[in-house]
Design a protein around this motif. Structure first.
Motif, PDB file in Angstrom:
ATOM      1  N   ARG A   1       1.079  -1.102  -0.010  1.00  0.00           N
ATOM      2  CA  ARG A   1      -0.013   0.052   0.083  1.00  0.00           C
ATOM      3  C   ARG A   1       0.908   1.158   0.100  1.00  0.00           C
ATOM      4  O   ARG A   1       1.855   1.285   0.825  1.00  0.00           O
TER       5      ARG A   1
ATOM      6  N   ASP B   1      -2.059  -3.271  -3.755  1.00  0.00           N
ATOM      7  CA  ASP B   1      -3.000  -2.815  -3.005  1.00  0.00           C
ATOM      8  C   ASP B   1      -3.384  -1.372  -3.352  1.00  0.00           C
ATOM      9  O   ASP B   1      -2.766  -0.663  -4.038  1.00  0.00           O
TER      10      ASP B   1
ATOM     11  N   GLY C   1      -3.160   2.036  -4.161  1.00  0.00           N
ATOM     12  CA  GLY C   1      -2.183   3.249  -4.451  1.00  0.00           C
ATOM     13  C   GLY C   1      -0.909   2.384  -5.338  1.00  0.00           C
ATOM     14  O   GLY C   1      -0.035   3.118  -5.631  1.00  0.00           O
TER      15      GLY C   1
ATOM     16  N   THR D   1     -10.231  -9.006  -8.024  1.00  0.00           N
ATOM     17  CA  THR D   1     -10.894  -8.754  -6.851  1.00  0.00           C
ATOM     18  C   THR D   1     -12.405  -8.228  -7.011  1.00  0.00           C
ATOM     19  O   THR D   1     -13.363  -8.785  -6.579  1.00  0.00           O
TER      20      THR D   1
ATOM     21  N   GLY E   1     -11.597   2.898  -7.993  1.00  0.00           N
ATOM     22  CA  GLY E   1     -10.338   2.350  -8.250  1.00  0.00           C
ATOM     23  C   GLY E   1     -10.420   1.205  -8.720  1.00  0.00           C
ATOM     24  O   GLY E   1     -11.610   0.645  -9.216  1.00  0.00           O
ATOM     25  N   ASN E   2      -9.513   0.437  -8.576  1.00  0.00           N
ATOM     26  CA  ASN E   2      -9.431  -0.983  -9.148  1.00  0.00           C
ATOM     27  C   ASN E   2     -10.470  -2.095  -8.575  1.00  0.00           C
ATOM     28  O   ASN E   2     -11.286  -2.419  -9.565  1.00  0.00           O
ATOM     29  N   VAL E   3     -10.810  -1.916  -7.455  1.00  0.00           N
ATOM     30  CA  VAL E   3     -11.862  -2.881  -6.786  1.00  0.00           C
ATOM     31  C   VAL E   3     -13.226  -2.182  -7.234  1.00  0.00           C
ATOM     32  O   VAL E   3     -14.179  -2.770  -7.602  1.00  0.00           O
TER      33      VAL E   3
ATOM     34  N   GLU F   1     -16.470   9.283  -4.830  1.00  0.00           N
ATOM     35  CA  GLU F   1     -15.007   9.344  -5.059  1.00  0.00           C
ATOM     36  C   GLU F   1     -14.817  10.369  -3.913  1.00  0.00           C
ATOM     37  O   GLU F   1     -15.598  10.756  -3.379  1.00  0.00           O
ATOM     38  N   ARG F   2     -13.387  10.782  -3.964  1.00  0.00           N
ATOM     39  CA  ARG F   2     -12.904  11.762  -2.896  1.00  0.00           C
ATOM     40  C   ARG F   2     -13.768  12.930  -2.950  1.00  0.00           C
ATOM     41  O   ARG F   2     -13.933  13.689  -1.783  1.00  0.00           O
TER      42      ARG F   2
ATOM     43  N   LEU G   1     -11.864   2.816   1.482  1.00  0.00           N
ATOM     44  CA  LEU G   1     -11.250   2.792   2.607  1.00  0.00           C
ATOM     45  C   LEU G   1     -11.432   2.340   3.622  1.00  0.00           C
ATOM     46  O   LEU G   1     -12.567   1.664   3.652  1.00  0.00           O
TER      47      LEU G   1
ATOM     48  N   ASN H   1     -10.660  -3.100   2.458  1.00  0.00           N
ATOM     49  CA  ASN H   1     -10.499  -3.904   3.762  1.00  0.00           C
ATOM     50  C   ASN H   1     -10.613  -3.219   4.920  1.00  0.00           C
ATOM     51  O   ASN H   1     -10.189  -2.053   5.004  1.00  0.00           O
TER      52      ASN H   1
HETATM   53  P1  NAD Z   1      -7.296   2.118  -5.832  1.00  0.00           P
HETATM   54  O1  NAD Z   1      -5.812   2.857  -5.215  1.00  0.00           O
HETATM   55  O2  NAD Z   1      -7.202   1.367  -7.044  1.00  0.00           O
HETATM   56  O3  NAD Z   1      -8.622   2.839  -5.600  1.00  0.00           O
HETATM   57  C1  NAD Z   1      -9.161   3.518  -4.390  1.00  0.00           C
HETATM   58  C2  NAD Z   1     -10.267   4.316  -4.919  1.00  0.00           C
HETATM   59  O4  NAD Z   1     -10.793   5.080  -3.652  1.00  0.00           O
HETATM   60  C3  NAD Z   1      -9.472   5.654  -5.769  1.00  0.00           C
HETATM   61  O5  NAD Z   1     -10.121   5.787  -6.912  1.00  0.00           O
HETATM   62  C4  NAD Z   1      -9.550   6.896  -4.505  1.00  0.00           C
HETATM   63  O6  NAD Z   1      -9.832   8.189  -5.182  1.00  0.00           O
HETATM   64  C5  NAD Z   1     -10.818   6.508  -3.892  1.00  0.00           C
HETATM   65  N1  NAD Z   1     -10.936   7.115  -2.572  1.00  0.00           N
HETATM   66  C6  NAD Z   1     -10.107   7.493  -1.911  1.00  0.00           C
HETATM   67  N2  NAD Z   1     -10.712   8.279  -0.854  1.00  0.00           N
HETATM   68  C7  NAD Z   1     -11.958   8.122  -1.040  1.00  0.00           C
HETATM   69  C8  NAD Z   1     -13.105   8.732  -0.320  1.00  0.00           C
HETATM   70  N3  NAD Z   1     -12.823   9.526   0.956  1.00  0.00           N
HETATM   71  N4  NAD Z   1     -14.416   8.496  -0.893  1.00  0.00           N
HETATM   72  C9  NAD Z   1     -14.492   8.142  -1.982  1.00  0.00           C
HETATM   73  N5  NAD Z   1     -13.527   7.112  -2.719  1.00  0.00           N
HETATM   74  C10 NAD Z   1     -12.283   7.593  -2.125  1.00  0.00           C
HETATM   75  O7  NAD Z   1      -7.256   1.116  -4.546  1.00  0.00           O
HETATM   76  P2  NAD Z   1      -7.648  -0.605  -4.616  1.00  0.00           P
HETATM   77  O8  NAD Z   1      -6.931  -1.303  -5.100  1.00  0.00           O
HETATM   78  O9  NAD Z   1      -9.215  -0.439  -5.381  1.00  0.00           O
HETATM   79  O10 NAD Z   1      -8.097  -0.617  -3.306  1.00  0.00           O
HETATM   80  C11 NAD Z   1      -9.340  -0.177  -2.441  1.00  0.00           C
HETATM   81  C12 NAD Z   1      -9.335  -1.240  -1.291  1.00  0.00           C
HETATM   82  O11 NAD Z   1      -9.717  -2.462  -1.481  1.00  0.00           O
HETATM   83  C13 NAD Z   1      -8.496  -1.149  -0.191  1.00  0.00           C
HETATM   84  O12 NAD Z   1      -9.073  -1.139   1.084  1.00  0.00           O
HETATM   85  C14 NAD Z   1      -7.735  -2.396  -0.399  1.00  0.00           C
HETATM   86  O13 NAD Z   1      -6.958  -2.780   0.460  1.00  0.00           O
HETATM   87  C15 NAD Z   1      -8.884  -3.094  -0.864  1.00  0.00           C
HETATM   88  N6  NAD Z   1      -8.352  -4.388  -1.722  1.00  0.00           N
HETATM   89  C16 NAD Z   1      -7.794  -4.086  -2.947  1.00  0.00           C
HETATM   90  C17 NAD Z   1      -7.493  -5.357  -3.820  1.00  0.00           C
HETATM   91  C18 NAD Z   1      -6.807  -5.452  -4.940  1.00  0.00           C
HETATM   92  O14 NAD Z   1      -6.536  -6.446  -5.538  1.00  0.00           O
HETATM   93  N7  NAD Z   1      -6.513  -4.248  -5.504  1.00  0.00           N
HETATM   94  C19 NAD Z   1      -7.780  -6.775  -2.905  1.00  0.00           C
HETATM   95  C20 NAD Z   1      -8.264  -6.812  -1.879  1.00  0.00           C
HETATM   96  C21 NAD Z   1      -8.565  -5.627  -1.255  1.00  0.00           C
END
Ligand code: NAD
Length: 479
Positions: free
Chosen positions: A82, A156, A158, A202, A240-242, A262-263, A316, A338
């Protein structure tokens, strides 16, 4: 007298407190010796370190970083990296613990780990991010916190494929000639030893989890919902990704994405949003707000309280708390992120009969397909490459035998749909779907056997604790 006990804090604050609280609640439904439970709960090792980064103006900044290996009952350990300015050691340990339980639930034979660098990636150039990632990898390597049989990171919050490619290259540079070097990290680009389907795994896994939960007529009736995803109204936090992939795959199954948060804010359209169009709009304009035809919600968190069937927090941790839990209108909370739900909010949801499909199971699709990528790297061959033509030829011969026996000739169209040359993506998706279905049924069965457990999260923790405990019991204690 100092007694080893778990203190029930009235207001757990950190993710580590929350994960431990969930563990302790579940442990009450397990029959293992207290010492064994302590061993499962504790984080085995944490490497905390710092290194300098040089900026363009010559100034030097010290960056903090961690890698936590929660459990070594299976090796290698596994968990994402992360990049976040808010991350700290406690959060990394909590996320590593979640990985242990997650891997156990989906029968991925790894211990749990997690890594982090305390930076806001948007404040650094690509060149600086590459140097930070390479230095981070080097530090892990120096302390034996990375390696195909030791500890295998993944993306993860970022981080993504780009960072994983840098990690693989750095490790490869440090281990010239090591045949299995590519298996030191997963989530790589497909061209660098990655696997088809990992990027979206995911989100796809979350869709499978929701489909499986919504398949039960009894469970849906209890929630006042119909079975299946068709017509279910979803609110998704995080594009984001998930979040993006969950929205995409659920929409493809007939769900309606009524809001995306989103943010900078959220948008709402009861007719349904297309995540691709919204993603491109946000990329073009720099904001999700002002999306044509949708209503703007200026305080992003307000979107969590919208009227919907399924709420998907996918950004988050700690976004569903004692403060807003009573106002949540969703019937199902599908945890993409998570730790999005605090134990207090969880308790409120349990009391209100809201179904929570917990992170520890729901977002396990990523690590499941990471496992497939690791296997692919160790075997040095693309999935399906060796036998897909032979399999298609066997199926064709079978069709010909049926034609001969029945005197009926299949049309070209029928032939085409019955005989398929399976590609890697199809194999990955089928393995992922099977994994998510089997794991859900195990958790649901645990709840059926012990209804007093009360909810899917506790049932998931009980299932995971039991699986890890069996391994520890069989291994014994060294020396
Ligand atoms: P990412 O960085 O691709 O996306 C996160 C998104 O959340 C971004 O678009 C960001 O702008 C947005 N965001 C940030 N603050 C916000 C807010 N206050 N309100 C609304 N949106 C907001 O990250 P990701 O990989 O999608 O991971 C997201 C979550 O899923 C994390 O908790 C991560 O631990 C969990 N996760 C990710 C994976 C994976 O394969 N990438 C697997 C399991 C769990």
């Amino acid at each position: 007298m100092a007694v080893s006990q778990t203190v029930d804090r009235p207001h757990p604050r950190t993710l580590e407190d929350n994960v431990n609280a969930y563990f302790d609640r579940a442990a009450k439904f397990c029959t293992h010796a207290p010492g064994l439970l302590d061993q499962i709960r504790i984080c085995n090792s944490v490497y905390s370190f710092a290194f300098p980064v040089r900026h363009a103006d010559g100034t030097i900044e010290v960056v903090h970083a961690w890698r936590a290996e929660h459990s070594h009952h299976k090796l290698p350990t596994k968990g994402g990296i992360r990049y976040s300015p808010q991350v700290d050691e406690s959060e990394v340990k909590a996320l590593a613990a979640l990985m242990t339980y997650k891997c156990a639930l989906v029968d991925v034979p790894f211990g749990g780990a997690k890594g982090a660098v305390q930076i806001d990636p948007s404040r650094y150039t690509v060149e600086q991010l590459e140097r930070i990632t390479r230095r981070y990898t080097h530090e892990l390597d120096r302390k034996q916190f990375i390696g195909p049989g030791i500890d295998v990171p993944a993306p993860d919050y970022g981080t993504g494929e780009r960072e994983m490619a840098w990690i693989a290259d750095t490790y490869g540079q440090l281990h010239t000639g090591e045949l299995e070097a590519l298996a030191c990290v997963t989530g790589k680009p497909v061209t660098e030893g990655g696997i088809h389907g990992r990027r979206e795994a995911t989100g796809r896994g979350l869709m499978y989890a929701l489909c499986e939960a919504c398949r039960s007529a009894d469970d849906m009736r209890a929630l006042g919902l119909s079975t299946g995803l068709d017509g279910k109204r979803l609110v998704v936090q995080g594009l984001g990704n998930v979040g993006y992939h969950t929205a995409k795959f659920c929409r493809m199954q007939g769900a309606i994405i009524v809001a995306l948060a989103e943010r900078e804010g959220a948008i709402y359209d009861p007719r349904g949003l297309n995540e691709d169009d919204v993603f491109n709009y946000r990329k073009r304009t720099g904001s999700i707000l002002g999306y044509p035809g949708a209503t703007d919600i200026l305080r992003s968190a307000d979107a969590l309280e919208l009227d919907c069937d399924v709420l998907v927090p996918a950004a988050l941790e700690n976004v569903l708390t004692s403060e807003n839990a009573a106002r949540i209108k969703a019937k199902i909370v599908l945890e993409g992120a998570n730790g999005p739900t605090t134990p207090e909010a969880d308790e409120t949801f349990r009391m209100r009969g809201i179904m929570v499909i917990p992170d520890v199971y729901a977002n396990a699709g990523g690590v499941t397909v990471s496992y497939f990528e690791w296997l692919k790297n160790l075997s040095h061959v693309r999935l399906g490459r060796m036998d897909r033509r032979r399999q298609a030829a066997t199926e064709m011969r079978m069709l010909q035998a049926i034609e001969l026996a029945t005197g009926r000739t299949f049309s070209e169209e029928e032939r085409h749909s019955l005989v398929k040359v399976t590609d890697e993506l199809a194999i990955v998706n089928s393995g992922l779907e099977d994994t998510m279905i089997v794991a859900y049924q195990e958790i649901r069965d645990a709840l059926r056997r012990q209804p007093e457990i009360g909810d899917l999260r506790t049932a998931a923790f009980v299932t995971a604790i039991n699986k890890v405990a069996i391994v520890y019991e069989e291994l014994g204690i060294f020396p």
